[in-house]
Design a protein around this motif. Structure first.
Motif, PDB file in Angstrom:
ATOM      1  N   ALA A  14      -1.795 -10.821  -0.565  1.00 37.23           N
ATOM      2  CA  ALA A  14      -0.566 -11.621  -0.618  1.00 37.23           C
ATOM      3  C   ALA A  14       0.121 -11.533  -1.974  1.00 37.23           C
ATOM      4  O   ALA A  14       1.350 -11.624  -2.058  1.00 37.23           O
ATOM      5  CB  ALA A  14      -0.882 -13.076  -0.280  1.00 37.23           C
ATOM      6  N   PHE A  15      -0.644 -11.332  -3.051  1.00 34.41           N
ATOM      7  CA  PHE A  15      -0.022 -11.395  -4.377  1.00 34.41           C
ATOM      8  C   PHE A  15       0.926 -10.239  -4.659  1.00 34.41           C
ATOM      9  O   PHE A  15       1.708 -10.291  -5.599  1.00 34.41           O
ATOM     10  CB  PHE A  15      -1.094 -11.489  -5.470  1.00 34.41           C
ATOM     11  N   VAL A  16       0.896  -9.153  -3.851  1.00 40.26           N
ATOM     12  CA  VAL A  16       1.778  -8.019  -4.136  1.00 40.26           C
ATOM     13  C   VAL A  16       3.186  -8.235  -3.592  1.00 40.26           C
ATOM     14  O   VAL A  16       4.103  -7.486  -3.939  1.00 40.26           O
ATOM     15  CB  VAL A  16       1.204  -6.708  -3.575  1.00 40.26           C
ATOM     16  N   GLY A  17       3.362  -9.232  -2.733  1.00 40.98           N
ATOM     17  CA  GLY A  17       4.685  -9.485  -2.193  1.00 40.98           C
ATOM     18  C   GLY A  17       5.058  -8.510  -1.091  1.00 40.98           C
ATOM     19  O   GLY A  17       4.201  -7.857  -0.491  1.00 40.98           O
ATOM     20  N   ARG A  18       6.355  -8.382  -0.857  1.00 35.80           N
ATOM     21  CA  ARG A  18       6.836  -7.574   0.270  1.00 35.80           C
ATOM     22  C   ARG A  18       7.120  -6.126  -0.113  1.00 35.80           C
ATOM     23  O   ARG A  18       7.146  -5.249   0.737  1.00 35.80           O
ATOM     24  CB  ARG A  18       8.096  -8.215   0.859  1.00 35.80           C
ATOM     25  N   LYS A  19       7.387  -5.871  -1.380  1.00 36.79           N
ATOM     26  CA  LYS A  19       7.665  -4.505  -1.826  1.00 36.79           C
ATOM     27  C   LYS A  19       6.632  -4.094  -2.859  1.00 36.79           C
ATOM     28  O   LYS A  19       6.461  -4.772  -3.871  1.00 36.79           O
ATOM     29  CB  LYS A  19       9.076  -4.398  -2.416  1.00 36.79           C
ATOM     30  N   PHE A  20       5.978  -2.988  -2.599  1.00 37.10           N
ATOM     31  CA  PHE A  20       4.935  -2.537  -3.514  1.00 37.10           C
ATOM     32  C   PHE A  20       4.658  -1.065  -3.253  1.00 37.10           C
ATOM     33  O   PHE A  20       5.085  -0.490  -2.251  1.00 37.10           O
ATOM     34  CB  PHE A  20       3.646  -3.344  -3.304  1.00 37.10           C
ATOM     35  N   ALA A  21       3.965  -0.451  -4.180  1.00 40.09           N
ATOM     36  CA  ALA A  21       3.433   0.900  -3.985  1.00 40.09           C
ATOM     37  C   ALA A  21       1.921   0.812  -4.036  1.00 40.09           C
ATOM     38  O   ALA A  21       1.368   0.120  -4.891  1.00 40.09           O
ATOM     39  CB  ALA A  21       3.956   1.845  -5.063  1.00 40.09           C
ATOM     40  N   ARG A  22       1.269   1.493  -3.125  1.00 41.30           N
ATOM     41  CA  ARG A  22      -0.190   1.485  -3.091  1.00 41.30           C
ATOM     42  C   ARG A  22      -0.705   2.904  -3.276  1.00 41.30           C
ATOM     43  O   ARG A  22      -0.228   3.848  -2.652  1.00 41.30           O
ATOM     44  CB  ARG A  22      -0.714   0.917  -1.767  1.00 41.30           C
ATOM     45  N   SER A  23      -1.665   3.078  -4.148  1.00 38.85           N
ATOM     46  CA  SER A  23      -2.294   4.374  -4.362  1.00 38.85           C
ATOM     47  C   SER A  23      -3.789   4.165  -4.491  1.00 38.85           C
ATOM     48  O   SER A  23      -4.289   3.034  -4.380  1.00 38.85           O
ATOM     49  CB  SER A  23      -1.712   5.061  -5.601  1.00 38.85           C
TER      50      SER A  23
END
Length: 518
Positions: free
Chosen positions: A277-286
């Protein structure tokens, strides 16, 4: 998948197969948990290939028409180059198809070291091939073959690629042009080209896992495989390598194909965890993982194999996201399982893949957080770091993070801690330089708030580091005079690099003890 949460739009493409026009929209994942399927029915005469039914086809390069073809008996289990203007195509069918109808795709060197494909057939994969060589390269013919198998015959929209030598280059050529249509790539002593090198970022963004199997004295290892590995790691992609000690370009593959088949079978499942939840709605994941070499005996291969990458070590999700009114991105590496109290490290500076302490803390359930640094400033600001602290603690993170930094980044960790001494469990620095643009007074000259709050300090320094005398020894004296607790671990004979301890355990023990103190 390491991309902004708004995924790339799925392209609408038309493929012409004989007189049939097929629209392909999006892609289908593997139907995990579904019942096995009956093998697909293909037209034409069938032949035997290593105990399974093989179907041959001929493609016209101009019209892309695909016709039934009777393979000459003289070919045996192999295949000859086609006549000019044609491509040979092959499908081998399993006894029972796995859920989602997964398949492997090879271009070049059909029937050469086929043990991985035979093992995949036993696991319910279909196996496909389209003829390719030095002059027959991937192009519209490969697109038509893909559409024929997926849209007309219902195979998975995301095949697994198998490529040896030039076949590895061609696997990368097609995959980098169609990154949303690939489940994984197994490349064996692969060739490569500039266009495919340039497309590796898109493969990483679509989270396509890679496996390289190479000979330690193969001339292509340093030229291609190692370069791909380093590029893919920097893009945050998952790449694992197996380097066979003393082997050259041949023989390809492994005598026991189980590790390769396991990699492919795991990859086609394609499941990724839900974002926190802490990353919000827009993020990049690697992906984040260590690069330590593991030297393992493989009796079936009659040699030792150097293994590294996420197939052989824990792999973590690294998230990058923005917060309102904060300049610069926040980066969080999440542990596989979070420790009680949700402990975390608040640090300045990028986390490299050889960060022993961070890797050890991740294994113990710590989150590793890199605070934002604005593009238009000389360093981080207290306002922005306060916002990160507030955001994460509101999402259950511990109210007393570990402050950490290496070199000049240690000064920023110290600076925030001095302004917030009641919000810090301890500070750990690697060859620290105690300067920062965040406060008016340099951290080296203002350790009193930390000593008053009882914040313990730990430095790891090279005995030849030029900053040791003017920074660590100075603050050591000042902190002890103030009644503070500070420990120094000295790496004899080392300079500023390498950063970090030779043995991470004393540092990790120090941090975990301080975090767990009431």
């Amino acid at each position: 998948m390491p991309q902004a949460i708004s995924q790339p739009a799925m392209p609408f493409k038309l493929f012409k197969i004989a007189s049939l026009t097929i629209g392909v929209i999006g892609f289908l994942g593997t139907n995990r948990g579904a019942e096995p399927s009956a093998p697909l029915s293909f037209e034409g005469e069938k032949a035997a290939w290593h105990g399974f039914d093989r179907y041959d086809f001929l493609m016209d390069e101009q019209t892309l028409a695909i016709m039934r073809f009777q393979a000459p008996a003289s070919e045996g289990s192999g295949v000859k180059d086609p006549e000019k203007g044609q491509r040979r195509c092959i499908v081998v069918v399993p006894k029972e198809a796995a859920p989602g109808r997964p398949w492997s795709w090879r271009g070049c060197y059909w029937d050469h070291q086929p043990q991985t494909e035979v093992e995949l057939l036993k696991r319910g994969f279909h196996v496909a091939y389209i003829s390719a060589n030095a002059t027959l390269k991937p192009g519209k013919e490969w697109d038509a073959w893909y559409a024929y198998l997926t849209s007309r015959h219902g195979l998975s929209k995301k095949p697994a690629f198998i490529g040896m030598s030039r076949g590895g280059e061609y696997a990368y050529t097609w995959a980098t042009g169609h990154p949303d249509k690939v489940s994984c790539i197994y490349a064996d002593n692969p060739g490569m080209n500039r266009d495919a090198f340039a497309g590796l970022g898109e493969l990483a963004r679509w989270d396509v896992p890679l496996l390289h199997v190479c000979g330690s004295i193969d001339p292509l290892l340093g030229k291609n495989s190692t370069v791909i590995e380093k590029i893919y790691q920097q893009f945050g992609g998952r790449i694992s390598v197996m380097i066979k000690e003393g082997f050259g370009h041949h023989p390809h593959s492994l005598r026991d194909p189980k590790p390769i088949a396991d990699f492919i079978e795991q990859s086609i499942q394609g499941a990724s965890s839900a974002p926190p939840a802490f990353v919000g709605r827009k993020f990049a994941r690697s992906a984040y993982y260590g690069i330590e070499d593991l030297y393992r005996n493989y009796p079936s291969e009659s040699t030792y194999i150097t293994c590294r990458g996420p197939l052989f070590t824990e792999c973590y999700d690294r998230y990058e996201f923005d917060l309102p009114n904060v300049e610069g991105a926040v980066t969080v590496i999440a542990p596989t399982a979070t420790a009680p109290g949700k402990p975390w490290v608040f640090r300045a500076g990028f986390v490299d893949r050889d960060a022993k302490v961070d890797l050890a803390l991740l294994a113990k359930g710590f989150h590793i957080v890199t605070g934002p640094v604005p593009y238009n400033g000389d360093g981080p600001t207290r306002k922005d770091w306060d916002a990160v602290y507030k955001h994460l603690t509101e999402h259950g993170f511990s109210r007393k993070p570990v402050m950490q930094g290496a070199g000049g980044a240690a000064g920023d960790a110290y600076a925030w801690a001095i302004e917030n001494p009641d919000k810090v469990s301890c500070i750990y620095g690697e060859n620290p330089i105690l300067r920062s643009k965040m406060p008016k007074t340099p951290p080296l000259d203002n350790p009193a708030p930390l000593a008053k709050a009882g914040v313990p300090l730990l430095h790891v320094c090279g005995s030849l580091d030029p900053w040791l005398a003017d920074n660590t020894r100075v603050i050591e004296t000042r902190y002890q005079e103030l009644g503070g607790q500070i420990s120094i671990i000295t790496n004899e004979g080392e300079g500023h690099y390498p950063l970090g301890p030779k043995d991470a355990k004393p540092v990790v023990d120090f941090i975990t003890q301080k975090v767990n103190q009431p």
